[in-house]
Design an enzyme around this catalytic site. Structure first.
Site, PDB file in Angstrom:
ATOM      1  N   PRO A 135       0.789  -1.307  -0.048  1.00 19.47           N
ATOM      2  CA  PRO A 135      -0.032  -0.057   0.079  1.00 19.47           C
ATOM      3  C   PRO A 135       0.861   1.303   0.070  1.00 19.47           C
ATOM      4  CG  PRO A 135      -0.102  -1.118   2.130  1.00 19.47           C
ATOM      5  CD  PRO A 135       0.520  -2.057   1.161  1.00 19.47           C
ATOM      6  N   ASN A 136       0.384   2.334  -0.803  1.00 21.31           N
ATOM      7  CA  ASN A 136       0.864   3.529  -0.823  1.00 21.31           C
ATOM      8  C   ASN A 136       2.082   3.701  -1.684  1.00 21.31           C
ATOM      9  OD1 ASN A 136      -1.185   4.761   0.914  1.00 21.31           O
ATOM     10  ND2 ASN A 136      -0.110   3.743   2.430  1.00 21.31           N
TER      11      ASN A 136
ATOM     12  N   ARG B  50       5.101  10.873  -2.401  1.00 19.45           N
ATOM     13  CA  ARG B  50       4.729  10.700  -0.965  1.00 19.45           C
ATOM     14  C   ARG B  50       5.923  10.689  -0.320  1.00 19.45           C
ATOM     15  NH1 ARG B  50       4.976   4.427   1.132  1.00 19.45           N
ATOM     16  NH2 ARG B  50       4.264   4.830   3.093  1.00 19.45           N
TER      17      ARG B  50
ATOM     18  N   TYR C 295      11.369   8.522   1.080  1.00 16.98           N
ATOM     19  CA  TYR C 295      11.311   7.667  -0.030  1.00 16.98           C
ATOM     20  C   TYR C 295      11.924   8.160  -1.235  1.00 16.98           C
ATOM     21  CZ  TYR C 295       8.156   5.627   3.412  1.00 16.98           C
ATOM     22  OH  TYR C 295       7.450   5.083   4.512  1.00 16.98           O
TER      23      TYR C 295
ATOM     24  N   ALA D 261       3.228  -0.906   4.621  1.00 17.92           N
ATOM     25  CA  ALA D 261       2.956  -1.132   5.980  1.00 17.92           C
ATOM     26  C   ALA D 261       2.390  -2.343   6.457  1.00 17.92           C
ATOM     27  CB  ALA D 261       1.778  -0.030   6.259  1.00 17.92           C
TER      28      ALA D 261
ATOM     29  N   HIS E 212       4.302  -4.692   8.907  1.00 19.30           N
ATOM     30  CA  HIS E 212       4.185  -4.583  10.295  1.00 19.30           C
ATOM     31  C   HIS E 212       2.813  -5.252  10.900  1.00 19.30           C
ATOM     32  CE1 HIS E 212       7.576  -2.017   9.275  1.00 19.30           C
ATOM     33  NE2 HIS E 212       6.815  -1.132   8.585  1.00 19.30           N
TER      34      HIS E 212
ATOM     35  N   ASP F 196       1.662 -15.863   6.055  1.00 16.54           N
ATOM     36  CA  ASP F 196       1.303 -17.291   6.081  1.00 16.54           C
ATOM     37  C   ASP F 196       1.399 -17.544   4.496  1.00 16.54           C
ATOM     38  OD1 ASP F 196       0.702 -17.471   8.451  1.00 16.54           O
ATOM     39  OD2 ASP F 196      -1.433 -17.336   8.440  1.00 16.54           O
TER      40      ASP F 196
ATOM     41  N   GLU G 123      12.836  -9.502   0.998  1.00 19.25           N
ATOM     42  CA  GLU G 123      11.998  -8.543   1.591  1.00 19.25           C
ATOM     43  C   GLU G 123      12.877  -7.076   1.355  1.00 19.25           C
ATOM     44  OE1 GLU G 123      11.066  -8.830   5.806  1.00 19.25           O
ATOM     45  OE2 GLU G 123      10.401  -6.959   6.024  1.00 19.25           O
TER      46      GLU G 123
ATOM     47  N   HIS H  47      12.997  -2.982   1.804  1.00 18.93           N
ATOM     48  CA  HIS H  47      12.299  -1.468   2.081  1.00 18.93           C
ATOM     49  C   HIS H  47      12.982  -0.421   1.727  1.00 18.93           C
ATOM     50  CE1 HIS H  47       9.566  -3.386   4.760  1.00 18.93           C
ATOM     51  NE2 HIS H  47      10.492  -4.431   5.099  1.00 18.93           N
ATOM     52  N   ILE H  48      12.668   0.708   1.171  1.00 14.54           N
ATOM     53  CA  ILE H  48      13.429   1.702   0.549  1.00 14.54           C
ATOM     54  C   ILE H  48      13.880   2.438   1.643  1.00 14.54           C
ATOM     55  CG2 ILE H  48      13.075   3.970  -0.456  1.00 14.54           C
ATOM     56  CD1 ILE H  48      10.556   2.556  -1.887  1.00 14.54           C
ATOM     57  N   SER H  49      13.117   2.772   2.823  1.00 11.84           N
ATOM     58  CA  SER H  49      13.908   3.481   3.935  1.00 11.84           C
ATOM     59  C   SER H  49      14.521   2.377   4.941  1.00 11.84           C
ATOM     60  CB  SER H  49      12.672   4.225   4.588  1.00 11.84           C
ATOM     61  OG  SER H  49      11.910   3.502   5.094  1.00 11.84           O
TER      62      SER H  49
ATOM     63  N   ARG I  87       7.956   0.274  13.291  1.00 12.30           N
ATOM     64  CA  ARG I  87       8.369  -0.123  11.953  1.00 12.30           C
ATOM     65  C   ARG I  87       9.452  -1.246  12.108  1.00 12.30           C
ATOM     66  NH1 ARG I  87       5.918   3.337   8.234  1.00 12.30           N
ATOM     67  NH2 ARG I  87       5.461   5.216   9.178  1.00 12.30           N
TER      68      ARG I  87
HETATM   69  C1  DQA Z   1       8.443   0.791   3.554  1.00 17.87           C
HETATM   70  C2  DQA Z   1       8.742   1.224   5.089  1.00 17.87           C
HETATM   71  C3  DQA Z   1       7.290   0.893   5.878  1.00 17.87           C
HETATM   72  O1  DQA Z   1       7.407   1.201   7.124  1.00 17.87           O
HETATM   73  C4  DQA Z   1       6.200   1.882   5.398  1.00 17.87           C
HETATM   74  O2  DQA Z   1       5.128   1.521   5.938  1.00 17.87           O
HETATM   75  C5  DQA Z   1       6.130   1.901   3.812  1.00 17.87           C
HETATM   76  C6  DQA Z   1       7.359   1.738   2.973  1.00 17.87           C
HETATM   77  C7  DQA Z   1       9.814   1.024   2.794  1.00 17.87           C
HETATM   78  O3  DQA Z   1       9.807   0.891   1.620  1.00 17.87           O
HETATM   79  O4  DQA Z   1      10.617   1.954   3.355  1.00 17.87           O
HETATM   80  O5  DQA Z   1       5.166   2.078   3.261  1.00 17.87           O
HETATM   81  O6  DQA Z   1       8.215  -0.451   3.283  1.00 17.87           O
END
Ligand code: DQA
Length: 152
Positions: free
Chosen positions: A11-12, A19, A24, A78, A81, A88, A99, A101-103, A112
């Protein structure tokens, strides 16, 4: 062996570039997809690149990946978390999972710091910006080659 890698985004992430760019960055998800496709060509991988704001769609893509893919790169955003359902689903998928994560989530709010998905992921990238997708793709190509060599 399948050379198909699913790259899934939660999401997002459709708003990437607009954003919170201080967190990001300014690249859009279309930029990320373009760069992943260029690298996939080099690595001789096929990719299925998807984003959804809906948990069930991500789960359905993981189920589809079970039938056809040799690996998954996932930024669950998100849902990382919150989602035992995503964990599952990933636990039904045997090939490598990375996995992304950009941040650098561990430098951010405490909520987080915990990831359900990390319980399954074979590797985790955090804080590499959008470059993390490319690094994950290179790594997954290697893991897929190693798995194929083991089977041979
Ligand atoms: C994220 C980090 C998550 O905590 C956050 O909810 C995101 C982006 C990242 O790519 O850094 O939406 O996954």
């Amino acid at each position: 062996m399948s050379r198909l890698v699913y790259i899934l985004n939660g999401p997002n992430l459709n708003l990437l570039g607009k954003r919170q760019p201080h967190i990001y960055g300014h690249e859009t998800l279309a930029d990320v997809e373009r760069d992943c496709r260029a690298l996939a060509k080099e690595l001789k991988l096929d990719i299925a690149f998807h984003q959804s704001n809906r948990e069930y769609e991500l789960i359905d893509w993981i189920h589809a990946a079970r039938e056809s893919a040799g690996g998954i790169v996932i930024n669950p955003a998100a849902f990382t978390h919150t989602s035992i359902a995503l964990l599952d689903a990933l636990n039904t998928f045997e090939p490598p999972v990375i996995e992304v994560h950009i941040s650098q989530v561990h430098k951010r709010e405490a909520f987080r710091h915990h990831s359900y998905v990390s319980n399954r992921a074979d590797a985790v990238m955090a804080g590499f910006g959008t470059q993390g997708y490319q690094l994950a793709l290179r790594r997954i190509a290697r893991l897929m080659e190693e798995a194929a060599a083991k089977r041979a």
